[in-house]
Design a protein around this motif. Structure first.
Motif, PDB file in Angstrom:
ATOM      1  N   ASN A   1      -9.010   4.662  -2.805  1.00 15.69           N
ATOM      2  CA  ASN A   1     -10.150   4.089  -2.065  1.00 15.69           C
ATOM      3  C   ASN A   1      -9.931   4.714  -0.607  1.00 15.69           C
ATOM      4  OD1 ASN A   1     -11.603   2.034  -3.582  1.00 15.69           O
ATOM      5  ND2 ASN A   1      -9.480   1.715  -4.138  1.00 15.69           N
ATOM      6  N   PHE A   2      -8.771   4.910   0.021  1.00 17.14           N
ATOM      7  CA  PHE A   2      -8.647   5.284   1.359  1.00 17.14           C
ATOM      8  C   PHE A   2      -8.144   6.764   1.673  1.00 17.14           C
ATOM      9  CE2 PHE A   2      -8.595   0.815   1.369  1.00 17.14           C
ATOM     10  CZ  PHE A   2      -9.626   0.458   1.939  1.00 17.14           C
TER      11      PHE A   2
ATOM     12  N   PRO B   1      -0.217   1.735  -4.592  1.00 20.02           N
ATOM     13  CA  PRO B   1      -0.405   3.033  -3.732  1.00 20.02           C
ATOM     14  C   PRO B   1      -1.413   3.907  -4.318  1.00 20.02           C
ATOM     15  CG  PRO B   1       1.817   2.717  -3.997  1.00 20.02           C
ATOM     16  CD  PRO B   1       1.190   1.611  -4.929  1.00 20.02           C
ATOM     17  N   GLU B   2      -1.512   4.067  -5.494  1.00 20.64           N
ATOM     18  CA  GLU B   2      -2.617   4.915  -6.134  1.00 20.64           C
ATOM     19  C   GLU B   2      -4.132   4.160  -6.264  1.00 20.64           C
ATOM     20  OE1 GLU B   2       1.307   5.456  -7.854  1.00 20.64           O
ATOM     21  OE2 GLU B   2       0.039   3.528  -7.890  1.00 20.64           O
TER      22      GLU B   2
ATOM     23  N   TYR C   1       0.578  -1.296   0.203  1.00 16.64           N
ATOM     24  CA  TYR C   1       0.067   0.162   0.016  1.00 16.64           C
ATOM     25  C   TYR C   1       0.860   1.474  -0.139  1.00 16.64           C
ATOM     26  CZ  TYR C   1      -3.600  -3.336   1.868  1.00 16.64           C
ATOM     27  OH  TYR C   1      -4.143  -4.277   2.153  1.00 16.64           O
ATOM     28  N   ARG C   2       1.971   1.331   0.598  1.00 12.49           N
ATOM     29  CA  ARG C   2       3.164   2.184   0.658  1.00 12.49           C
ATOM     30  C   ARG C   2       3.923   2.164  -0.580  1.00 12.49           C
ATOM     31  NH1 ARG C   2       3.967   3.342   6.573  1.00 12.49           N
ATOM     32  NH2 ARG C   2       5.818   4.443   5.927  1.00 12.49           N
ATOM     33  N   GLY C   3       3.844   1.096  -1.366  1.00  9.52           N
ATOM     34  CA  GLY C   3       4.701   1.034  -2.501  1.00  9.52           C
ATOM     35  C   GLY C   3       5.986   0.643  -2.171  1.00  9.52           C
ATOM     36  N   THR C   4       6.242   0.209  -0.942  1.00 15.92           N
ATOM     37  CA  THR C   4       7.606  -0.598  -0.925  1.00 15.92           C
ATOM     38  C   THR C   4       7.614  -2.033  -0.588  1.00 15.92           C
ATOM     39  OG1 THR C   4       7.360  -0.211   1.551  1.00 15.92           O
ATOM     40  CG2 THR C   4       8.379   1.759   0.027  1.00 15.92           C
ATOM     41  N   ASP C   5       8.741  -2.586  -0.502  1.00 16.33           N
ATOM     42  CA  ASP C   5       8.945  -4.117  -0.041  1.00 16.33           C
ATOM     43  C   ASP C   5      10.114  -4.108   0.866  1.00 16.33           C
ATOM     44  OD1 ASP C   5       8.756  -6.610   0.162  1.00 16.33           O
ATOM     45  OD2 ASP C   5       9.842  -6.903  -1.789  1.00 16.33           O
TER      46      ASP C   5
END
Length: 176
Positions: A66-67, A60-61, A42-46
């Protein structure tokens, strides 16, 4: 989990973010998301770094779409088992946060590790262990946020041989 590159730094960042949210008075969250790689995406990281292979493309988009109108915080670390999440919570990732709702997605890596370790046969005791691990994480969450609504998401299917785990996933969800 220090053997996993970026794990300790990601955890420390989440603890710092909770502190910053609390000190700035922005700790009254609508939704707190806790979990593993799916939550971290959700943050665009791993594992605190760049997502490779397109795994996080667009996530992330979609999350923002949605949130984005809510006060949210997402704290997930790729590869985490339920015990890792429990430890992270006990070590401060929720300290000072006041979420109205907490969405938890954890357990698929517990099953994946057991499946890999047992060479493709998920033994009945594994289900019991996964359930106990998820319940421990939920207990730690409840201690930190006794007034919050907790939403435990079902374990999502994983890998090419998902069908081997589906009965275990279904049973886990019914027992928690």
């Amino acid at each position: 989990r220090d053997e996993v590159a970026g794990w300790s730094k990601t955890h420390a960042r989440y603890v710092e973010e909770a502190r910053e949210l609390t000190e700035s008075g922005r700790n009254d969250l609508d939704v707190l998301f806790l979990g593993d790689s799916i939550t971290e995406a959700y943050r665009g990281t791993d594992k605190g770094g760049e997502c490779y292979g397109g795994r996080c493309d667009g996530v992330p988009e979609v999350f923002s779409e949605n949130f984005g109108h809510l006060k949210t915080h997402a704290a997930g670390i790729g590869g985490d088992l339920s015990g890792h999440l429990t430890w992270r919570i006990m070590d401060g990732e929720m300290r000072g946060l006041k979420p109205g709702t907490i969405v938890v997605l954890i357990g698929t890596n517990d099953l994946g590790a057991a499946y890999k370790e047992s060479r493709g046969i998920v033994k009945p005791e594994v289900q019991t262990q996964v359930i106990a691990g998820v319940k421990a994480a939920l207990g730690a969450i409840r201690l930190e946020a006794p007034e919050a609504n907790i939403v435990l998401l079902g374990i999502l299917p994983r890998g090419e041989r998902t069908w081997d785990l589906n009965p275990t996933l279904s049973q886990r969800d019914k027992k928690i």
